[in-house]
Design a protein around this motif. Sequence first.
Motif, PDB file in Angstrom:
ATOM      1  N   SER A 297       0.856  -1.181   0.000  1.00 43.77           N
ATOM      2  CA  SER A 297       0.000   0.000   0.000  1.00 43.77           C
ATOM      3  C   SER A 297       0.891   1.229   0.000  1.00 43.77           C
ATOM      4  O   SER A 297       2.100   1.138   0.277  1.00 43.77           O
ATOM      5  CB  SER A 297      -0.896   0.017   1.241  1.00 43.77           C
ATOM      6  OG  SER A 297      -0.108   0.191   2.424  1.00 43.77           O
ATOM      7  N   LEU A 298       0.299   2.374  -0.281  1.00 43.59           N
ATOM      8  CA  LEU A 298       1.081   3.606  -0.219  1.00 43.59           C
ATOM      9  C   LEU A 298       1.581   3.870   1.188  1.00 43.59           C
ATOM     10  O   LEU A 298       2.708   4.348   1.383  1.00 43.59           O
ATOM     11  CB  LEU A 298       0.240   4.786  -0.715  1.00 43.59           C
ATOM     12  CG  LEU A 298      -0.062   4.830  -2.213  1.00 43.59           C
ATOM     13  CD1 LEU A 298      -1.007   5.986  -2.539  1.00 43.59           C
ATOM     14  CD2 LEU A 298       1.217   4.963  -3.040  1.00 43.59           C
ATOM     15  N   LEU A 299       0.779   3.578   2.181  1.00 48.66           N
ATOM     16  CA  LEU A 299       1.215   3.780   3.562  1.00 48.66           C
ATOM     17  C   LEU A 299       2.437   2.924   3.872  1.00 48.66           C
ATOM     18  O   LEU A 299       3.422   3.417   4.438  1.00 48.66           O
ATOM     19  CB  LEU A 299       0.081   3.440   4.530  1.00 48.66           C
ATOM     20  CG  LEU A 299       0.458   3.510   6.015  1.00 48.66           C
ATOM     21  CD1 LEU A 299       0.903   4.907   6.409  1.00 48.66           C
ATOM     22  CD2 LEU A 299      -0.706   3.033   6.900  1.00 48.66           C
ATOM     23  N   ALA A 300       2.382   1.653   3.491  1.00 45.29           N
ATOM     24  CA  ALA A 300       3.515   0.768   3.742  1.00 45.29           C
ATOM     25  C   ALA A 300       4.756   1.263   3.018  1.00 45.29           C
ATOM     26  O   ALA A 300       5.869   1.269   3.579  1.00 45.29           O
ATOM     27  CB  ALA A 300       3.170  -0.654   3.312  1.00 45.29           C
ATOM     28  N   ALA A 301       4.589   1.689   1.776  1.00 46.89           N
ATOM     29  CA  ALA A 301       5.736   2.190   1.014  1.00 46.89           C
ATOM     30  C   ALA A 301       6.282   3.467   1.641  1.00 46.89           C
ATOM     31  O   ALA A 301       7.509   3.649   1.730  1.00 46.89           O
ATOM     32  CB  ALA A 301       5.320   2.439  -0.434  1.00 46.89           C
ATOM     33  N   ASP A 325      -4.434   8.121  -0.878  1.00 52.49           N
ATOM     34  CA  ASP A 325      -5.603   7.742  -0.079  1.00 52.49           C
ATOM     35  C   ASP A 325      -5.485   8.344   1.321  1.00 52.49           C
ATOM     36  O   ASP A 325      -4.449   8.892   1.701  1.00 52.49           O
ATOM     37  CB  ASP A 325      -5.753   6.219  -0.022  1.00 52.49           C
ATOM     38  CG  ASP A 325      -4.499   5.505   0.466  1.00 52.49           C
ATOM     39  OD1 ASP A 325      -3.882   5.969   1.455  1.00 52.49           O
ATOM     40  OD2 ASP A 325      -4.122   4.481  -0.131  1.00 52.49           O
ATOM     41  N   ALA A 326      -6.568   8.240   2.068  1.00 50.52           N
ATOM     42  CA  ALA A 326      -6.617   8.873   3.386  1.00 50.52           C
ATOM     43  C   ALA A 326      -5.592   8.283   4.337  1.00 50.52           C
ATOM     44  O   ALA A 326      -4.964   9.008   5.135  1.00 50.52           O
ATOM     45  CB  ALA A 326      -8.028   8.726   3.967  1.00 50.52           C
ATOM     46  N   GLU A 327      -5.392   6.979   4.259  1.00 46.46           N
ATOM     47  CA  GLU A 327      -4.462   6.310   5.152  1.00 46.46           C
ATOM     48  C   GLU A 327      -3.043   6.867   4.974  1.00 46.46           C
ATOM     49  O   GLU A 327      -2.362   7.200   5.956  1.00 46.46           O
ATOM     50  CB  GLU A 327      -4.498   4.801   4.865  1.00 46.46           C
ATOM     51  CG  GLU A 327      -3.704   3.956   5.838  1.00 46.46           C
ATOM     52  CD  GLU A 327      -3.761   2.472   5.483  1.00 46.46           C
ATOM     53  OE1 GLU A 327      -3.878   1.657   6.404  1.00 46.46           O
ATOM     54  OE2 GLU A 327      -3.678   2.152   4.271  1.00 46.46           O
ATOM     55  N   ALA A 328      -2.609   6.983   3.736  1.00 43.49           N
ATOM     56  CA  ALA A 328      -1.266   7.520   3.482  1.00 43.49           C
ATOM     57  C   ALA A 328      -1.207   9.000   3.811  1.00 43.49           C
ATOM     58  O   ALA A 328      -0.213   9.489   4.372  1.00 43.49           O
ATOM     59  CB  ALA A 328      -0.889   7.281   2.020  1.00 43.49           C
ATOM     60  N   ALA A 329      -2.261   9.744   3.487  1.00 44.49           N
ATOM     61  CA  ALA A 329      -2.274  11.187   3.731  1.00 44.49           C
ATOM     62  C   ALA A 329      -2.107  11.498   5.215  1.00 44.49           C
ATOM     63  O   ALA A 329      -1.358  12.410   5.597  1.00 44.49           O
ATOM     64  CB  ALA A 329      -3.567  11.790   3.204  1.00 44.49           C
ATOM     65  N   THR A 346      -7.984  11.018  -3.327  1.00 36.93           N
ATOM     66  CA  THR A 346      -9.377  10.870  -2.943  1.00 36.93           C
ATOM     67  C   THR A 346      -9.843  12.138  -2.243  1.00 36.93           C
ATOM     68  O   THR A 346      -9.032  12.931  -1.744  1.00 36.93           O
ATOM     69  CB  THR A 346      -9.569   9.676  -1.996  1.00 36.93           C
ATOM     70  OG1 THR A 346      -8.919   9.957  -0.754  1.00 36.93           O
ATOM     71  CG2 THR A 346      -9.007   8.391  -2.605  1.00 36.93           C
ATOM     72  N   GLY A 347     -11.143  12.328  -2.210  1.00 32.52           N
ATOM     73  CA  GLY A 347     -11.681  13.493  -1.522  1.00 32.52           C
ATOM     74  C   GLY A 347     -11.294  13.528  -0.065  1.00 32.52           C
ATOM     75  O   GLY A 347     -10.971  14.592   0.492  1.00 32.52           O
ATOM     76  N   GLU A 348     -11.307  12.368   0.595  1.00 33.08           N
ATOM     77  CA  GLU A 348     -10.939  12.310   2.005  1.00 33.08           C
ATOM     78  C   GLU A 348      -9.474  12.659   2.202  1.00 33.08           C
ATOM     79  O   GLU A 348      -9.123  13.392   3.131  1.00 33.08           O
ATOM     80  CB  GLU A 348     -11.235  10.909   2.555  1.00 33.08           C
ATOM     81  CG  GLU A 348     -11.060  10.801   4.068  1.00 33.08           C
ATOM     82  CD  GLU A 348     -11.377   9.410   4.615  1.00 33.08           C
ATOM     83  OE1 GLU A 348     -11.268   9.225   5.837  1.00 33.08           O
ATOM     84  OE2 GLU A 348     -11.733   8.508   3.807  1.00 33.08           O
ATOM     85  N   ALA A 349      -8.613  12.147   1.317  1.00 30.69           N
ATOM     86  CA  ALA A 349      -7.188  12.460   1.415  1.00 30.69           C
ATOM     87  C   ALA A 349      -6.943  13.943   1.215  1.00 30.69           C
ATOM     88  O   ALA A 349      -6.148  14.559   1.948  1.00 30.69           O
ATOM     89  CB  ALA A 349      -6.403  11.646   0.387  1.00 30.69           C
ATOM     90  N   ALA A 350      -7.623  14.535   0.229  1.00 33.01           N
ATOM     91  CA  ALA A 350      -7.457  15.971  -0.028  1.00 33.01           C
ATOM     92  C   ALA A 350      -7.900  16.786   1.180  1.00 33.01           C
ATOM     93  O   ALA A 350      -7.266  17.800   1.525  1.00 33.01           O
ATOM     94  CB  ALA A 350      -8.250  16.374  -1.264  1.00 33.01           C
ATOM     95  N   ALA A 351      -8.959  16.363   1.848  1.00 35.91           N
ATOM     96  CA  ALA A 351      -9.432  17.077   3.039  1.00 35.91           C
ATOM     97  C   ALA A 351      -8.419  16.980   4.172  1.00 35.91           C
ATOM     98  O   ALA A 351      -8.212  17.951   4.920  1.00 35.91           O
ATOM     99  CB  ALA A 351     -10.776  16.498   3.479  1.00 35.91           C
ATOM    100  N   ILE A 352      -7.771  15.839   4.313  1.00 35.94           N
ATOM    101  CA  ILE A 352      -6.747  15.668   5.354  1.00 35.94           C
ATOM    102  C   ILE A 352      -5.571  16.601   5.083  1.00 35.94           C
ATOM    103  O   ILE A 352      -5.073  17.279   5.985  1.00 35.94           O
ATOM    104  CB  ILE A 352      -6.290  14.200   5.409  1.00 35.94           C
ATOM    105  CG1 ILE A 352      -7.423  13.322   5.942  1.00 35.94           C
ATOM    106  CG2 ILE A 352      -5.034  14.049   6.259  1.00 35.94           C
ATOM    107  CD1 ILE A 352      -7.191  11.840   5.747  1.00 35.94           C
ATOM    108  N   VAL A 353      -5.134  16.653   3.840  1.00 33.02           N
ATOM    109  CA  VAL A 353      -4.012  17.533   3.488  1.00 33.02           C
ATOM    110  C   VAL A 353      -4.407  18.997   3.659  1.00 33.02           C
ATOM    111  O   VAL A 353      -3.577  19.832   4.053  1.00 33.02           O
ATOM    112  CB  VAL A 353      -3.549  17.253   2.033  1.00 33.02           C
ATOM    113  CG1 VAL A 353      -2.445  18.218   1.623  1.00 33.02           C
ATOM    114  CG2 VAL A 353      -3.058  15.811   1.896  1.00 33.02           C
ATOM    115  N   ALA A 354      -5.657  19.314   3.384  1.00 34.45           N
ATOM    116  CA  ALA A 354      -6.125  20.702   3.478  1.00 34.45           C
ATOM    117  C   ALA A 354      -6.002  21.272   4.884  1.00 34.45           C
ATOM    118  O   ALA A 354      -5.967  22.494   5.063  1.00 34.45           O
ATOM    119  CB  ALA A 354      -7.571  20.801   2.999  1.00 34.45           C
TER     120      ALA A 354
END
Length: 534
Positions: A297-301, A325-329, A346-354
Motif C-alpha cells: 500500500s502507499l502507507l507501507a511504502a 488515499d486517506a491512510e497515506a495522507a 481521494t476526496g478524504e485524502a485531499a481534506a486531510i491535506v487541506a
Amino acid sequence: MASDLIPVTRALLSVSDKTGLVDFARALAARGVALVSTGGTHRALTEAGLAVTEVSDLTGFPEMMDGRVKTLHPGVHGGLLAVRDNPEHQAAMLAHGIAPIDLLVVNLYPFEATLAAGRPAAECIENIDIGGPAMIRAAAKNHEDVAVVVDVADYGAILADLDAHGGAVIRATRRRLAQKAFARTASYDAAIATWLEGEYAAEVAEAPVYRALGGTLAQGLRYGENPHQQASFYRTAGAARPGVATARQLQGKELSYNNLNDTDAAFECVSEFDPARTAAVVIVKHANPCGVAEGASLLAAYERALACDPVSAFGGIVALNRTLDAEAARRIVEIFTEVIIAPDATGEAAAIVAAKKNLRLLVTGGVADPRQPGAVWRTVAGGILVQSRDAAVVDDMDLRVVTKRAPDARELADLRFAFRVAKHVKSNAIVYAKDGATVGIGAGQMSRVDSSRIAAWKAAEAARVAGAPESLARGAVVASDAFFPFADGLLAAAEAGATAVIQPGGSMRDDEVIRAADEAGLAMVFTGHRHFRH
C-alpha cells in the motif's frame, strides 16, 4: 520620428480564440475605430451587429485554398509596415490605395492545442498558421507606428490606453506588446520545429543546425534558487508528459522555483515504478531521493521510504505512483512536508491535506512513461546543451553475472530496484536497498568511494534512529550509477555488509573489481548502461 502617442483609427482583427472578441470589438467601435476582419472572426462580429469590413474588400482578392491565402497581400502588409513619417512610404500608400492599420489583433491557429490533443499529423499541419505570424511580425517590427495584440489578456490594456490618451496607444505599451508578439511567434515556431523533428526523425539530422525552444508562462515565481534571483515557470508545447507541468494544485501556498525542481525530480523517479505492479513512494530533498520504497500500500511504502533517512525527509517532497488515499495522507502530514504529488487524490485524502494550509497537493492525472523519448535541455554560458532523455529502464537490460556467485532471487529483485533508483540520484551515486526499499543513499560526491561511505553511514544512522541492532546495510544490495573505477568503493560496500552489487561495468579495472567482489563473497552483475545525472 514616431510620436509617443499613436491614434488608433483602424484595426484588423483575425483571431482563432474568440474569447472576449465581440466585447473588445464593440468597445473599439464605440471609440470610433474602424474594424477590418477575416473569415470566422468577420462572421462573429457581423452576427453581433457590428460594422466590419471584410479583408477581401481590402485586398481585392477572396479567401482561397481553404483559407490558407487571405491576408498575404500588400493591402494588408503595406498598411502594417508603412512608416508613417516616411514620405516615400506615404507616397506608395497613396499610389496603391493602401490605408494604414494602427492596431492588429491576432491569435494563432491552435497548433499547440492540436498537438497536445494527439491529433493526426495532417490535422496538426492544417493548424500551422502562416498569415497570422506574418502579420504579427510585420506589426511588431513597425511598433513605433502600430500596436499589436496576440493575447486576449491585453485587450484591457489597449482600451485603457485609448481612454487615457484620447484614442491613442502609448509607446511603452506598443514596445511591450511588440516584444510579446515576437516571443509568441518564436514560441509557436519552436513548437512546430520540435514536433517536426520528432515526426520526421528518420529524415532529420541527429543534431539539427538550428534548435528552438519556446514556452508559455505558467506562473511567475517569487524568486529563483535564492532570493536575489528572478525566476518564472514556462510550459512547453507538445504531447503532455504527466508531471509538474500538467499538475493541478489542489491546495497549498504558491510553489517556488526549488519546489518545482524538486517535485519534478521526485515524480520522475516514482514514475519508474509501474502502479499496476506495486505501490511506490519517493521522498526527495534538494533534487535527490532520500528514501524510496515499494509496498503493498502507499502507507507501507511511505513508512519504509521514510525509514531510510527520516532526518532528510523533513521539509521534503513526497511523490506517489498511485492515487493518494486517506491512510497515506494522515501519515504523510505528520511531519513537515513541502509538496505531495500523485496521479490523483481521494476526496478524504485531499481534506486531510487541506488541514495543513501551506502544504501543496498536486495531482497529475497519471504517471510518466520512463521509456518515453524526448529531449532534455540545459543552459551553459553562451549556449545550450541538448540530449535525449535517459529512457533506459533496468527491466529491459540484459544483466550479466560477472562473479563466481550469482545473486539469488531476492538479491536480483533488489538489484533491479536499486538501479532503478540510482538513475535518479545525482552522480556519483550509490544506493543501498533491501526488500524493495532504500536503506542508504550517497549522492553527488566527487569520489565514488566517498558516496559509498556516505551511503553506508546513512544506513547505519537510519538503524540508530530506528533502534535496530545493526546497520540497515547488512544484507542489502548496492547499485552504482557508473562503473567502479577502483575496487575501493566496492570494498566499502562489502565492509558495510552488502551482499550483491549492480553496476554498468566497462572500467579498465573491471577484472580487479570482479576479483575483489569474489574475494568478498559478493555477487555482482553488469548492466552495460550508465546512469550519470549531473
